[in-house]
Design a protein around this motif. Sequence first.
Motif, PDB file in Angstrom:
ATOM      1  N   UNK A  34     -14.523 -32.434  34.328  1.00 12.98           N
ATOM      2  CA  UNK A  34     -13.406 -33.124  34.996  1.00 12.98           C
ATOM      3  C   UNK A  34     -12.108 -32.352  34.742  1.00 12.98           C
ATOM      4  N   UNK A  35     -11.921 -31.971  33.479  1.00 14.41           N
ATOM      5  CA  UNK A  35     -10.710 -31.218  33.122  1.00 14.41           C
ATOM      6  C   UNK A  35     -10.705 -29.881  33.858  1.00 14.41           C
ATOM      7  N   UNK A  36     -11.860 -29.236  33.883  1.00 16.71           N
ATOM      8  CA  UNK A  36     -11.970 -27.921  34.531  1.00 16.71           C
ATOM      9  C   UNK A  36     -11.617 -28.008  36.012  1.00 16.71           C
ATOM     10  N   UNK A  37     -12.065 -29.060  36.691  1.00 17.61           N
ATOM     11  CA  UNK A  37     -11.760 -29.187  38.121  1.00 17.61           C
ATOM     12  C   UNK A  37     -10.268 -29.330  38.366  1.00 17.61           C
ATOM     13  N   UNK A  38      -9.604 -30.093  37.496  1.00 18.76           N
ATOM     14  CA  UNK A  38      -8.152 -30.258  37.658  1.00 18.76           C
ATOM     15  C   UNK A  38      -7.443 -28.924  37.442  1.00 18.76           C
ATOM     16  N   UNK A  39      -7.870 -28.199  36.401  1.00 22.13           N
ATOM     17  CA  UNK A  39      -7.256 -26.887  36.122  1.00 22.13           C
ATOM     18  C   UNK A  39      -7.506 -25.962  37.313  1.00 22.13           C
ATOM     19  N   UNK A  40      -8.737 -25.966  37.794  1.00 22.48           N
ATOM     20  CA  UNK A  40      -9.121 -25.069  38.883  1.00 22.48           C
ATOM     21  C   UNK A  40      -8.236 -25.304  40.104  1.00 22.48           C
ATOM     22  N   UNK A  41      -8.032 -26.592  40.417  1.00 22.54           N
ATOM     23  CA  UNK A  41      -7.223 -26.936  41.587  1.00 22.54           C
ATOM     24  C   UNK A  41      -5.795 -26.410  41.432  1.00 22.54           C
TER      25      UNK A  41
ATOM     26  N   UNK B 249     -10.230 -12.560  39.456  1.00 21.68           N
ATOM     27  CA  UNK B 249      -8.817 -12.596  39.821  1.00 21.68           C
ATOM     28  C   UNK B 249      -7.998 -13.058  38.617  1.00 21.68           C
ATOM     29  N   UNK B 250      -6.709 -12.740  38.649  1.00 19.02           N
ATOM     30  CA  UNK B 250      -5.835 -13.159  37.550  1.00 19.02           C
ATOM     31  C   UNK B 250      -5.830 -14.681  37.388  1.00 19.02           C
ATOM     32  N   UNK B 251      -5.942 -15.429  38.507  1.00 15.41           N
ATOM     33  CA  UNK B 251      -5.899 -16.888  38.352  1.00 15.41           C
ATOM     34  C   UNK B 251      -7.115 -17.396  37.577  1.00 15.41           C
ATOM     35  N   UNK B 252      -8.234 -16.654  37.652  1.00 19.47           N
ATOM     36  CA  UNK B 252      -9.418 -17.075  36.895  1.00 19.47           C
ATOM     37  C   UNK B 252      -9.201 -16.888  35.395  1.00 19.47           C
ATOM     38  N   UNK B 253      -8.436 -15.851  35.038  1.00 19.45           N
ATOM     39  CA  UNK B 253      -8.117 -15.622  33.623  1.00 19.45           C
ATOM     40  C   UNK B 253      -7.241 -16.775  33.122  1.00 19.45           C
ATOM     41  N   UNK B 254      -6.255 -17.153  33.942  1.00 15.17           N
ATOM     42  CA  UNK B 254      -5.367 -18.261  33.576  1.00 15.17           C
ATOM     43  C   UNK B 254      -6.182 -19.552  33.424  1.00 15.17           C
ATOM     44  N   UNK B 255      -7.153 -19.737  34.308  1.00 16.46           N
ATOM     45  CA  UNK B 255      -8.014 -20.929  34.235  1.00 16.46           C
ATOM     46  C   UNK B 255      -8.736 -20.988  32.883  1.00 16.46           C
ATOM     47  N   UNK B 256      -9.228 -19.829  32.449  1.00 16.25           N
ATOM     48  CA  UNK B 256      -9.979 -19.778  31.190  1.00 16.25           C
ATOM     49  C   UNK B 256      -9.053 -20.103  30.006  1.00 16.25           C
ATOM     50  N   UNK B 257      -7.841 -19.548  30.042  1.00 14.70           N
ATOM     51  CA  UNK B 257      -6.876 -19.813  28.962  1.00 14.70           C
ATOM     52  C   UNK B 257      -6.613 -21.320  28.866  1.00 14.70           C
ATOM     53  N   UNK B 258      -6.387 -21.947  30.011  1.00 14.05           N
ATOM     54  CA  UNK B 258      -6.067 -23.382  30.014  1.00 14.05           C
ATOM     55  C   UNK B 258      -7.268 -24.227  29.600  1.00 14.05           C
TER      56      UNK B 258
END
Length: 401
Positions: A118-125, A207-216
């Motif tokens: 659930x958290x991952x989906x919110x971050x992903x969005x 992509x860079x946004x995927x790196x940011x997703x992982x950090x969050x």
Amino acid sequence: MSRLHQSRIADFQEVLGEPTVALAKLRDLCFSGIPFDGGLRCLCWKILLNYLPLEKSLWSSLLKKQRDLYSQFLKEMIIQPGIAKANLGVSREDVTLEDHPLNPNPDSRWNTYFKDNEVLLQIDKDVRRLYPDMAFFQRPTDYPCLLILDPQNEFETLRKRVEQTTLKSQTVARNRSGVTNVRSSSPLKTTPNSLSEYEVLPNGCEAHWEVVERILFIYAKLNPGIAYVQGMNEIVGPLYYTFATDPNSEWKEHAEADTFFCFTNLMAEIRDNFIKSLDDSQCGITYKMEKVYSTLKEKDVELYLKLQEQNIKPQFFAFRWLTLLLSQEFLLPDVIRIWDSLFADDKRFDFLLLVCCAMLTLIRDQLLEGDFTLNMRLLQDYPISDVHLILKKAKELQDSK
């Protein structure tokens, strides 16, 4: 390069060249803006955010230790759950005996897995639409995470988790007042209509946004008390962008780990803004918003009374300004320049209150003439884009105390 610019670079190099960095001198220099050249900004931010100690001799051992620790986090929080999921087919029986997807026990690993999703989906969005006016976050990084992108690996990555999780997004909308209109009002930042415009890059690239997703995601796992709140993506974005564009490739290669620790340190200072239960406490956001108005009252009572009379409450605009450190009000290079001054502030973000006041006083004539609707539009979509003018005004307010 102008002579003045060269002499500023030389000033920075001198302070950073000492065996022990003189923090007061460094803060002074950074407050007026840090040159990008030679990776100076990246280095200064790491010192100002307490990631690097002042003794330079400790840097290399500390960086090694922190970067190894981050790899450990990746293994524990992304790779191991992914392996467990991938092995399910193989060892179905054993897993089902002690733990299975419908196990109601809150300690169940499955329960944790679904909550994490659930958290991952919110971050992903949220991270897919970071700074949509810039191509940077959609581009592939030069340093994809090899631990995760190794083509031999058979485990479930975050990318696969997002694809496979069909939880409805509405279950994860955890908005707070003010952050809901983060996107809608600002013409600087147009959001593409659908996520399909963000193609996921082919395997082996990220992509860079995927790196940011992982950090969050890792931050949320390590900080369950706050987890992830919408808007944190806007705090991590400028940090990651700064480190991932470091001209020094030795540092740039470790942008992910370094961003994670700097973000964690920064959040330790501002996380109270994101915790709803603290809103009305002395450390919470309501107190800070009221402080913007009490400071305005001191500096410009006429404007203060006008906003009061129109019932324009600080939470209508200052909530977003303060919580997101102005990252939504300006274009990214300007946000980064403002952050130079904010990070250099030894009182930790007192200067932010003055910047907010300066933003109000610089449009005072329009605000004094406007009605409620017009003024709300001005404050929700701030009209002045020259941040140097704003910072100069904030500094004048600071000096006039």
